[in-house]
Design a protein around this motif. Structure first.
Motif, PDB file in Angstrom:
ATOM      1  N   ILE A  74       0.861  -0.903   0.147  1.00 16.62           N
ATOM      2  CA  ILE A  74      -0.112   0.452  -0.047  1.00 16.62           C
ATOM      3  C   ILE A  74       0.950   0.774  -0.560  1.00 16.62           C
ATOM      4  CG2 ILE A  74      -1.719   1.368   1.233  1.00 16.62           C
ATOM      5  CD1 ILE A  74      -2.798  -1.116  -0.302  1.00 16.62           C
ATOM      6  N   LEU A  97       0.680   4.049  -2.575  1.00 23.37           N
ATOM      7  CA  LEU A  97       1.122   5.373  -2.909  1.00 23.37           C
ATOM      8  C   LEU A  97       2.448   6.091  -3.366  1.00 23.37           C
ATOM      9  CD1 LEU A  97      -1.169   5.241   0.457  1.00 23.37           C
ATOM     10  CD2 LEU A  97      -2.366   6.183  -1.566  1.00 23.37           C
ATOM     11  N   TYR A 121       2.707  10.698  -3.317  1.00 21.15           N
ATOM     12  CA  TYR A 121       1.975  10.635  -1.303  1.00 21.15           C
ATOM     13  C   TYR A 121       2.915   9.816  -1.091  1.00 21.15           C
ATOM     14  CZ  TYR A 121      -2.213  12.571  -2.606  1.00 21.15           C
ATOM     15  OH  TYR A 121      -3.346  13.533  -3.333  1.00 21.15           O
ATOM     16  N   LYS A 146      -2.872  13.736   5.805  1.00 23.46           N
ATOM     17  CA  LYS A 146      -4.481  14.709   4.783  1.00 23.46           C
ATOM     18  C   LYS A 146      -4.528  15.814   5.482  1.00 23.46           C
ATOM     19  CE  LYS A 146      -9.420  14.051   4.127  1.00 23.46           C
ATOM     20  NZ  LYS A 146      -9.218  14.547   2.492  1.00 23.46           N
ATOM     21  N   MET A 205      -2.167  18.554   4.992  1.00 23.73           N
ATOM     22  CA  MET A 205      -2.258  18.745   3.683  1.00 23.73           C
ATOM     23  C   MET A 205      -3.441  19.681   3.665  1.00 23.73           C
ATOM     24  SD  MET A 205      -2.457  15.131   1.132  1.00 23.73           S
ATOM     25  CE  MET A 205      -3.906  16.127   0.685  1.00 23.73           C
ATOM     26  N   ILE A 255      -5.333  -4.356  -4.727  1.00 25.37           N
ATOM     27  CA  ILE A 255      -4.300  -3.238  -3.725  1.00 25.37           C
ATOM     28  C   ILE A 255      -4.467  -2.317  -4.673  1.00 25.37           C
ATOM     29  CG2 ILE A 255      -2.004  -2.443  -3.297  1.00 25.37           C
ATOM     30  CD1 ILE A 255      -2.447  -4.835  -1.792  1.00 25.37           C
ATOM     31  N   THR A 313      -7.732  -0.303  -3.554  1.00 30.76           N
ATOM     32  CA  THR A 313      -7.394   0.175  -2.622  1.00 30.76           C
ATOM     33  C   THR A 313      -6.492   1.344  -2.751  1.00 30.76           C
ATOM     34  OG1 THR A 313      -7.888  -1.959  -1.621  1.00 30.76           O
ATOM     35  CG2 THR A 313      -6.899  -0.390   0.132  1.00 30.76           C
ATOM     36  N   VAL A 314      -5.340   1.567  -3.494  1.00 31.26           N
ATOM     37  CA  VAL A 314      -4.790   2.722  -2.883  1.00 31.26           C
ATOM     38  C   VAL A 314      -5.542   4.133  -3.843  1.00 31.26           C
ATOM     39  CG1 VAL A 314      -2.659   3.887  -4.687  1.00 31.26           C
ATOM     40  CG2 VAL A 314      -2.276   1.508  -3.544  1.00 31.26           C
ATOM     41  N   ASP A 315      -6.299   3.938  -4.741  1.00 28.25           N
ATOM     42  CA  ASP A 315      -7.192   4.962  -6.019  1.00 28.25           C
ATOM     43  C   ASP A 315      -7.564   5.435  -4.568  1.00 28.25           C
ATOM     44  OD1 ASP A 315      -5.494   4.933  -7.667  1.00 28.25           O
ATOM     45  OD2 ASP A 315      -7.190   3.213  -8.773  1.00 28.25           O
ATOM     46  N   ILE A 352      -7.324   5.526  -1.558  1.00 32.94           N
ATOM     47  CA  ILE A 352      -7.431   6.002  -0.466  1.00 32.94           C
ATOM     48  C   ILE A 352      -6.172   7.854  -1.310  1.00 32.94           C
ATOM     49  CG2 ILE A 352      -4.718   6.336   0.972  1.00 32.94           C
ATOM     50  CD1 ILE A 352      -5.291   3.440   1.363  1.00 32.94           C
ATOM     51  N   VAL A 353      -6.237   7.446  -2.514  1.00 35.56           N
ATOM     52  CA  VAL A 353      -5.928   8.421  -2.736  1.00 35.56           C
ATOM     53  C   VAL A 353      -6.860   9.499  -2.947  1.00 35.56           C
ATOM     54  CG1 VAL A 353      -5.003   9.408  -5.026  1.00 35.56           C
ATOM     55  CG2 VAL A 353      -3.873   7.602  -4.519  1.00 35.56           C
ATOM     56  N   PHE A 374      -9.524   9.634  -1.160  1.00 37.47           N
ATOM     57  CA  PHE A 374      -9.431   9.999   0.154  1.00 37.47           C
ATOM     58  C   PHE A 374      -8.337  11.293   0.463  1.00 37.47           C
ATOM     59  CE2 PHE A 374      -7.752   9.741   4.515  1.00 37.47           C
ATOM     60  CZ  PHE A 374      -9.099  10.064   5.318  1.00 37.47           C
ATOM     61  N   LEU A 375      -8.028  11.108   0.182  1.00 41.97           N
ATOM     62  CA  LEU A 375      -6.345  12.366   0.237  1.00 41.97           C
ATOM     63  C   LEU A 375      -6.426  13.833  -0.211  1.00 41.97           C
ATOM     64  CD1 LEU A 375      -3.238  10.175   0.458  1.00 41.97           C
ATOM     65  CD2 LEU A 375      -4.018  11.448   2.308  1.00 41.97           C
TER      66      LEU A 375
END
Lengths: 336, 266, 292
Positions: free
Chosen positions: A301, A305, A310, A333, A336, C273, C276-278, C280-281, C283-284
Motif C-alpha cells: 500500500i 501511494l 504520497y 491528510k 495537506m 491493491i 485500494t490505493v486509488d 486512499i488517494v 480520500f486524500l
C-alpha cells in the motif's frame, strides 16, 4: 537489477546497528564479493565490547557452502552472517531457497564441510560442543505432528529436560511453569494428536523454551497452521521478544510475519541477496520480485501511494501495523 | 472422525484400580495368572472368583465395556467348553443326544477350564481398561530395568512402544486421508478379483510408507535437536509412586498364591 | 452442475460417547457455473461438507442432490463411485497422494480408474500437465524426485485429468511461497474460466483469495451455513463475521479502519491493491467534510 545490502537502523529499534548502506551494481559479482567484507564490516562497527558480546552471544556463519550428497547443485553458497544477541531475525526466501537447510546449520544439526558455523563461541565442527549447543539453541520445526515425541503434552515438554538429565524436582517445576506461560494449562495430560495445530506448535515451543535456551530457531513454524494457530504462535514470539533477551531466528515465507522482526535476511537459490531492517529490505520491489516474494501488504500500500506521489514515510518511517498506516494516512491528510 | 481412536482400550476413570501403581497391577496380575491353574480346591477357586469380582467391582468399569473387551476371547472359551463337553468321557453320563454323549466330567472340566480362562482374561482386560498404555509401558520399563545389567535394551524398547503409542492415531488419520484422496481419484477398493484388490492397496500403501519415512526422519531430527542421545544419563519426568494400597494388593495376591500352593499340597 | 443439500446432518462416531455433530441440518443450493468459496474456523464443518460432494461421506440424515444424483444414508458405495467423474477433489497437501513410478502414470491414474483407455488417459495426462506448467522433460521422472511445488502441481494435474465439472479445493496453497501461491490460484481461476459450465468450490482461510476469486462466499460456523453473499455483500457485515471468527480481507480492513479514524465516508469494498490505493488517494484529495 539491484540487490539490497542495507544496514540502516530504525529510529525506534534501539537494538539495531547503524551501518551505511551499500549497493552492488551487478548482482552476481556483488554477491560473490560482498559476504566476507560485510561480515568483517559489521564486527568492526560494533567495537571491542560489542565484539566480545558477539563472540559469546550469537551465531556466526563464515563462508558456508553446502550441497547434498550426490547432487552437484549448491543448496547454500558462500553464506556469511552474524547474529547479535537479543536480535529477532527473519530469514525469508522462496520454496527451495535453502532457508530451512541454513536453519539446520544454526544449531549444529548439519555440520559444514566448507566454511564455519560458530554458535556462542563454539565451532559446530567440534563434536564435543554438541551437548552444550543443544542446550543453548532450541528449535521448533514446521510440521507439528513430526516433532512431538511423547504421548502427553507434559511428557513432551519434559523431553529435552530428560535428555539433559535435569533432576525430577526441578524438571517438574520448569515444565509446569513453561506450560503455564504458553497458555497450555489444563492440557498437561492431553494426547498431542487431539490438539489443534496452534496448540501443538505451542507445545513444541514449550518443549524448546523449557530448556532456557539463548537462541530460538523457528523453522517455518507457522506455515502449516490456520490463521488462529498462526496468531497463537506469533503472539508468543512477540511476547518472547518483549519479555526476554532471547535471540530469535525465524525462517518464514510470510513476509507479513517477517515485517515484525528486527532484521530480515533474504535468500535466493542459496545465496543472501538482502539483509537489513525489514522496512527497507521488504520495500525493495525488484529484489523481492526476483526472489519469488511479494511485498508485505502494508508496504504494498505504501509503495502504491508513493507511486501516486504520497510518501507516508515522511510522516512516519516505521510503519509496520495497519493502525500505524491508518494514522499516517490520516495525519498526512490533515497536514495537506 | 478418527480423533477418538486410540491404541489399547483404556477407559478414563479415578477408581482404586485406576490409581494403583502400574507395577503392582502388573506384578499382581502376573502372580494371579501363574497360580490360577495350580489348584482346583473349591476354597481356592472361591477365593480366586472373589478376587476377580472384587477387582471388577472396584474398577467401576461398565459391564458393557467389559463384555465388549471379552467378545473375542468369549468365543474361544465357548469352544473350549464345547470341546470338553463332547470329548471328555469321565464320570457319569449326563445325557445323550443322537451320537453325542455328555459326561459329568466333561461338564465340570469344561466349566473349570472355561471359567478360569474367563477370569484370567477378564483380569488382564481389567488391567488394560484401567491403565493407560503409557503407564503400562512405564511400569514394564521399571520392572524390566534390572535386565539392563545384561545389556537388554529396556529403555529403547519402552521408548519405541511409547513412540508407537504417540504416532498410532496420526498413522490412522494419515491412512484415512490418503484413502480418501485416492478414492476421489476414482480408486475403488471394494470390487474386483482378489488380485485386483491387492493391487488397489498400492496407491495407499506407497504414499503411506513414503510419508511415514518422512515423518520418521523429521522426528529423528527433532529428537536430535532436543538433545536425545539414548537412555544413558537421562532422567525421567514420569515417576511412579508406590503407595500403601499397592503393598496391600501385593500382600493379598501373595496370600492367594500361598493358599493355592497349600490347597494343592494338602 | 447444481448441488443441493436437503436437511443434511452429518454425525461422527454415532452411538458412542464421542458422538459429534459435524453438520447440522444444512439446507442450501450451490449455483452451477460459479466460483464458490467456503470460509470458517477450523472445525466449522467445511471439510465435512466437501466430502459429501463426491460421496466420500454420506449424510447421516437428509440427502444431497448432486447434479441428477441423490445421495443419502442408504446410497450404495458403488453408485457414489460415479460421482467422482464429475467432482474433482484436491485435498490439502495433495502431493501426499502421489505413488506411481512416473509423473505421467500418476496423472493418468485417475482417468484410467474412470475406464478411459491407456492412450487416451496419457493424452489427458499430458494436457493437464502442460496446463499446470510441468514440462515434458519431467513426465518420465519419479514424482518423488520433484520439488515440493512441482509435486503439488503434478497431483493437481492428476485431478484435472479426470475432467471434472466441479473442482473442489481444500486449502490448495498451504505451505507455498507467495509467488507459488498466486500462480496456483491463477491456475485454478484459469481452469474455471476456460470452459462454460465449470464450478470451483474453494475452502480457504485466506480472506484475500476469497474476496478476489469468490463469486459466492459461504460462511460456515458450528456445522451450519450462517451467511452467504458476494464478497462486497459479505465482507461489509463486520460484526457478524467477527462473531463467526472470520477476519476481513486486508484491503477492506484497512479502508474500514481509515473510515473509522477519519469519520469520512469511504468506499470500502475494494479487494485489489491498486483499487485500494486509488481509494486512499481520492480520500486524500477530497476536502475534509465538516462532520468530521
Amino acid at each position: 537489477m539491484e540487490t539490497v545490502q542495507k544496514w540502516r537502523s530504525l529510529s525506534s529499534c534501539n537494538r539495531c546497528i547503524r551501518i551505511d548502506s551499500s549497493k552492488g551494481e551487478k548482482p552476481d559479482l556483488f554477491l560473490d564479493s560482498v559476504s566476507v567484507p560485510f561480515f568483517a564490516f559489521s564486527i568492526m562497527q560494533w567495537g571491542d565490547e560489542g565484539m566480545q558480546e558477539t563472540l559469546q552471544g550469537t551465531i556466526h556463519v563464515d563462508s558456508l557452502t553446502f550441497q547434498f550428497q550426490g547432487n552437484g547443485e549448491n543448496v547454500l553458497t558462500d553464506i556469511s552472517l552474524s547474529l547479535r544477541a537479543g536480535e529477532w531475525v527473519s530469514i525469508v526466501g522462496h520454496n527451495g531457497s535453502g532457508k530451512s537447510t541454513l536453519a539446520k546449520f544454526l544449531n549444529g544439526l548439519l555440520i559444514p564441510v566448507t566454511g564455519d558455523v560458530t554458535i556462542l563461541g563454539m565451532n559446530t565442527k567440534d563434536f564435543n560442543n554438541q551437548p552444550l549447543i543443544r542446550k543453548k539453541v532450541s528449535m521448533v520445526f514446521q510440521n507439528p505432528d513430526n516433532q512431538l515425541v511423547a504421548p502427553t503434552v507434559a511428557d513432551d515438554v519434559a523431553f529435552g529436560l530428560e535428555n539433559a538429565g535435569v533432576p525430577f524436582k526441578e524438571m517438574q517445576a520448569r515444565v509446569r511453569n513453561t506450560i503455564h506461560t504458553l497458555g497450555l494449562s489444563g492440557l498437561e495430560n492431553s494426547e498431542p494428536s487431539r490438539l489443534s495445530g496452534g496448540q501443538k506448535q505451542r507445545v513444541a515451543l514449550a518443549g524448546a523454551l523449557v530448556l532456557q535456551p539463548e537462541i530460538l530457531i523457528l523453522d517455518e513454524a507457522t506455515s502449516m497452521l490456520d490463521p488462529i494457530g498462526k496468531k497463537e504462535v506469533m503472539d508468543q514470539v512477540q511476547r518472547l521478544r518483549r519479555e526476554t533477551e532471547l535471540t530469535i531466528v525465524m525462517i518464514t515465507h510470510d513476509l507479513n510475519e517477517a515485517l515484525m522482526s528486527d532484521r530480515v535476511i533474504v535468500l535466493k537459490e542459496g545465496r543472501i541477496v538482502g539483509d537489513g531492517p525489514p522496512l527497507e529490505v521488504l520495500s525493495h520491489s525488484e529484489m523481492l520480485a526476483d526472489t519469488n516474494l511479494i511485498h508485505p501488504f502494508i508496504i504494498e500500500i505504501m509503495e502504491g501511494l508513493k507511486g501516486k506521489g504520497y510518501d507516508l514515510r515522511e510522516v512516519n518511517n516505521t510503519i509496520i501495523t495497519e493502525q500505524e498506516l491508518v494514522d499516517a494516512i490520516w495525519k498526512l491528510k490533515q497536514m495537506m | 472422525m478418527l480423533e477418538h481412536i486410540a491404541l489399547g482400550q483404556y477407559l478414563p476413570g479415578s477408581s482404586v484400580l485406576h490409581r494403583l501403581d502400574p507395577r503392582s497391577k502388573l506384578v499382581g496380575l502376573l502372580i494371579f495368572m501363574l497360580f490360577l491353574f495350580i489348584s482346583r480346591h473349591p476354597l481356592f477357586l472361591v477365593v480366586a472368583i472373589g478376587i476377580f469380582i472384587w477387582t471388577f467391582s472396584v474398577s467401576k468399569v461398565p459391564l458393557i465395556y467389559f463384555f465388549k473387551s471379552m467378545r473375542l476371547i468369549g468365543i474361544i472359551i465357548f469352544i473350549t467348553l464345547l470341546l470338553q463337553l463332547f470329548m471328555n468321557n469321565d464320570g457319569e453320563v449326563l445325557f445323550q443326544f443322537f451320537s453325542v454323549t455328555v459326561y459329568s466330567g466333561g461338564l465340570t472340566e469344561g466349566l473349570l477350564i472355561g471359567g478360569r480362562l474367563f477370569i484370567l482374561v477378564g483380569m488382564a482386560s481389567l488391567l488394560t481398561l484401567t491403565t493407560t498404555p503409557v503407564d503400562l509401558t512405564d511400569g514394564l520399563e521399571t520392572l524390566f530395568s534390572p535386565l539392563k545389567k545384561w545389556r537388554f535394551p529396556v529403555h529403547e524398547m519402552a521408548f519405541m512402544i511409547s513412540i508407537a503409542l504417540r504416532f498410532f492415531p496420526t498413522l490412522i488419520e494419515e491412512t484415512a486421508r490418503i484413502t480418501k484422496a485416492q478414492m476421489a481419484r476414482g480408486a475403488s477398493f471394494s470390487h474386483g478379483s482378489p488380485w485386483k484388490r491387492v493391487k488397489t492397496i498400492i496407491p495407499i500403501f506407497v504414499p503411506l510408507i513414503v510419508q511415514s519415512l518422512k515423518r520418521a526422519e523429521e522426528l529423528a531430527v527433532a529428537m536430535e535437536a532436543r538433545g536425545y542421545v539414548g537412555g544413558e544419563g537421562r532422567t525421567k519426568y514420569r515417576q511412579l509412586y508406590w503407595k500403601g494400597l499397592d503393598t496391600l494388593v501385593i500382600s493379598i495376591i501373595t496370600a492367594y498364591a500361598v493358599l493355592g500352593v497349600l490347597t494343592r499340597l494338602l | 452442475m447444481e448441488i443441493k443439500a436437503n436437511d443434511v446432518t452429518v454425525k461422527y462416531m454415532v452411538g458412542t460417547p464421542f458422538e459429534k455433530v459435524a453438520l447440522h441440518k444444512i439446507n442450501f443450493t450451490l449455483r452451477p457455473s460459479t466460483y464458490h468459496v467456503f470460509i470458517g474456523k477450523t472445525g466449522s464443518g467445511k471439510s465435512t461438507f466437501i466430502q459429501l460432494l463426491n460421496g466420500l461421506l454420506k449424510p447421516t440424515e437428509g440427502s444431497m442432490l448432486i447434479g441428477e444424483k441423490v445421495v443419502n444414508r442408504k446410497t450404495k458405495m458403488k453408485q457414489l463411485y460415479h460421482l467422482r467423474k464429475e467432482i474433482g477433489m484436491v485435498f490439502q497437501f495433495p502431493e501426499h497422494q502421489l505413488f506411481h513410478d512416473t509423473v505421467l502414470e500418476d496423472v493418468a491414474f485417475g482417468p484410467m480408474n474412470l475406464g478411459v483407455g491407456k492412450v487416451e488417459a496419457e493424452k489427458r495426462a499430458e494436457e493437464s500437465l502442460s496446463l499446470v506448467g510441468i514440462s515434458p522433460s519431467l513426465y518420465m521422472r519419479s514424482p518423488y524426485e520433484l520439488s515440493g511445488g512441482q509435486m503439488r502441481r503434478v497431483a493437481i494435474a492428476g485431478v484435472l485429468a479426470m475432467e471434472p465439472k466441479v473442482l473442489v479445493l481444500d486449502e490448495p496453497t498451504a505451505g507455498l511461497d507467495p509467488v507459488g501461491h498466486i500462480g496456483m490460484m491463477e491456475l485454478f481461476n484459469h481452469w474455471f474460466k476456460a470452459k462454460e459450465g465449470r464450478s470451483v468450490i474453494l475452502v480457504t482461510h485466506n480472506m484475500e483469495d476469497a474476496a478476489r476469486y469468490g463469486e459466492e462466499i459461504h460462511v460456515m460456523y458450528d456445522g451450519e451455513r450462517k451467511l452467504v453473499g458476494t464478497p462486497s455483500e459479505l465482507f461489509t457485515k463486520e460484526t457478524k463475521l467477527n462473531e463467526y471468527g472470520i477476519s476481513l480481507p486486508n484491503t477492506l480492513s484497512l479502508l474500514m479502519e481509515l473510515q473509522r479514524a477519519s469519520g469520512q465516508a469511504l468506499i470500502t469494498d475494494h479487494f485489489e491493491i491498486d483499487d485500494t490505493v486509488d481509494e486512499i488517494v481520492s480520500f486524500l484529495r477530497k476536502d475534509i467534510e465538516n462532520n468530521a
